[in-house]
Design a protein around this motif. Structure first.
Motif, PDB file in Angstrom:
ATOM      1  N   TYR A  52       0.855  -1.186   0.000  1.00 46.84           N
ATOM      2  CA  TYR A  52       0.000   0.000   0.000  1.00 46.84           C
ATOM      3  C   TYR A  52       0.889   1.233   0.000  1.00 46.84           C
ATOM      4  CZ  TYR A  52      -3.476  -3.459   0.988  1.00 46.84           C
ATOM      5  OH  TYR A  52      -4.285  -4.565   0.904  1.00 46.84           O
ATOM      6  N   ARG A  53       0.661   2.088  -1.000  1.00 48.61           N
ATOM      7  CA  ARG A  53       1.502   3.271  -1.183  1.00 48.61           C
ATOM      8  C   ARG A  53       0.664   4.492  -1.506  1.00 48.61           C
ATOM      9  NH1 ARG A  53       4.444  -0.480  -4.603  1.00 48.61           N
ATOM     10  NH2 ARG A  53       6.289  -1.097  -3.466  1.00 48.61           N
ATOM     11  N   MET A  54       1.257   5.640  -1.253  1.00 40.30           N
ATOM     12  CA  MET A  54       0.730   6.927  -1.688  1.00 40.30           C
ATOM     13  C   MET A  54       1.870   7.558  -2.468  1.00 40.30           C
ATOM     14  SD  MET A  54      -1.631   9.116  -1.647  1.00 40.30           S
ATOM     15  CE  MET A  54      -2.426  10.456  -0.886  1.00 40.30           C
ATOM     16  N   LEU A  55       1.614   7.935  -3.716  1.00 40.65           N
ATOM     17  CA  LEU A  55       2.651   8.537  -4.544  1.00 40.65           C
ATOM     18  C   LEU A  55       2.593  10.058  -4.418  1.00 40.65           C
ATOM     19  CD1 LEU A  55       2.301   6.393  -7.791  1.00 40.65           C
ATOM     20  CD2 LEU A  55       3.665   5.937  -5.736  1.00 40.65           C
ATOM     21  N   VAL A  56       3.754  10.667  -4.233  1.00 40.89           N
ATOM     22  CA  VAL A  56       3.850  12.124  -4.121  1.00 40.89           C
ATOM     23  C   VAL A  56       4.960  12.610  -5.036  1.00 40.89           C
ATOM     24  CG1 VAL A  56       2.963  12.184  -1.748  1.00 40.89           C
ATOM     25  CG2 VAL A  56       5.415  11.964  -2.129  1.00 40.89           C
ATOM     26  N   TYR A  57       4.924  13.905  -5.338  1.00 42.55           N
ATOM     27  CA  TYR A  57       5.970  14.515  -6.161  1.00 42.55           C
ATOM     28  C   TYR A  57       6.072  15.979  -5.785  1.00 42.55           C
ATOM     29  CZ  TYR A  57       1.960  16.044  -8.874  1.00 42.55           C
ATOM     30  OH  TYR A  57       0.759  16.590  -9.250  1.00 42.55           O
ATOM     31  N   GLY A  58       7.134  16.618  -6.242  1.00 41.28           N
ATOM     32  CA  GLY A  58       7.339  18.031  -5.946  1.00 41.28           C
ATOM     33  C   GLY A  58       8.179  18.231  -4.696  1.00 41.28           C
ATOM     34  N   LEU A  59       8.455  19.477  -4.408  1.00 46.36           N
ATOM     35  CA  LEU A  59       9.247  19.842  -3.242  1.00 46.36           C
ATOM     36  C   LEU A  59       8.346  19.775  -2.018  1.00 46.36           C
ATOM     37  CD1 LEU A  59      11.978  20.837  -2.239  1.00 46.36           C
ATOM     38  CD2 LEU A  59      11.179  23.172  -2.600  1.00 46.36           C
ATOM     39  N   ARG A  60       8.710  18.984  -1.048  1.00 41.82           N
ATOM     40  CA  ARG A  60       7.892  18.816   0.150  1.00 41.82           C
ATOM     41  C   ARG A  60       8.785  18.505   1.337  1.00 41.82           C
ATOM     42  NH1 ARG A  60       6.121  13.559   1.073  1.00 41.82           N
ATOM     43  NH2 ARG A  60       4.037  14.267   1.603  1.00 41.82           N
ATOM     44  N   LYS A  61       8.204  18.561   2.519  1.00 47.74           N
ATOM     45  CA  LYS A  61       8.940  18.202   3.723  1.00 47.74           C
ATOM     46  C   LYS A  61       9.407  16.759   3.600  1.00 47.74           C
ATOM     47  CE  LYS A  61       6.292  20.950   7.000  1.00 47.74           C
ATOM     48  NZ  LYS A  61       5.441  20.866   8.198  1.00 47.74           N
ATOM     49  N   PRO A  62      10.557  16.437   4.178  1.00 47.66           N
ATOM     50  CA  PRO A  62      11.023  15.049   4.107  1.00 47.66           C
ATOM     51  C   PRO A  62       9.993  14.068   4.676  1.00 47.66           C
ATOM     52  CG  PRO A  62      12.761  16.463   4.916  1.00 47.66           C
ATOM     53  CD  PRO A  62      11.530  17.312   4.827  1.00 47.66           C
ATOM     54  N   VAL A  63       9.457  14.354   5.853  1.00 50.38           N
ATOM     55  CA  VAL A  63       8.427  13.502   6.446  1.00 50.38           C
ATOM     56  C   VAL A  63       7.461  14.396   7.218  1.00 50.38           C
ATOM     57  CG1 VAL A  63       7.944  11.607   8.045  1.00 50.38           C
ATOM     58  CG2 VAL A  63      10.030  11.564   6.687  1.00 50.38           C
ATOM     59  N   SER A  64       6.210  14.375   6.820  1.00 49.34           N
ATOM     60  CA  SER A  64       5.208  15.181   7.516  1.00 49.34           C
ATOM     61  C   SER A  64       4.492  14.331   8.560  1.00 49.34           C
ATOM     62  CB  SER A  64       4.190  15.726   6.511  1.00 49.34           C
ATOM     63  OG  SER A  64       3.361  14.680   6.043  1.00 49.34           O
TER      64      SER A  64
END
Length: 125
Positions: A52-64
């Motif tokens: 189970y995954r959630m895909l993200v992209y772009g500049l974001r915090k390392p871990v929210s």
């Protein structure tokens, strides 16, 4: 002037270093339609395999905090691209996450993403 140039260079290098090393390269060169079909198949296969995954992209915090909550529910948050994306990346991520969201709702009996939706609503009030 030299200090400004050095600061800009450091910023560019650090942003480039923030680009994820692991990605879903099959989305990169696809059209929106092709990426959507690929993402749907991939999400179905991942769910069937228990991934189970959630895909993200772009500049974001390392871990929210939201990422941490997802991981407690057994959902991996995977960065698939940095700030520079093709048409296939956002569409592939959107469809993949849409399929995954439905599968997780069925598995867990609740929407693990509703916490983020609710937090977003509260922050705009």
């Amino acid at each position: 002037m030299k200090h400004t140039l050095a600061a800009v260079l450091i910023l560019v290098v650090s942003l480039h270093a923030a680009e994820p090393k692991e990605s879903f390269p099959e989305f990169m060169k696809l059209s929106k339609r092709e990426a959507a079909a690929t993402a749907r198949r991939q999400a179905e296969a991942d769910c069937a395999a228990g991934h189970y995954r959630m895909l993200v992209y772009g500049l974001r915090k390392p871990v929210s905090e939201f990422d941490q909550r997802l991981e407690k529910d057994g959902v991996e948050v995977r960065a698939i691209a940095g700030c520079i994306v093709s048409d296939g990346i956002p569409e592939g991520a959107r469809i993949y996450n849409e399929v995954m969201r439905g599968k997780l709702k069925a598995k867990l009996g609740r929407d693990v993403f509703s916490d983020k939706d609710e937090a977003r609503k509260q922050s705009t009030k």
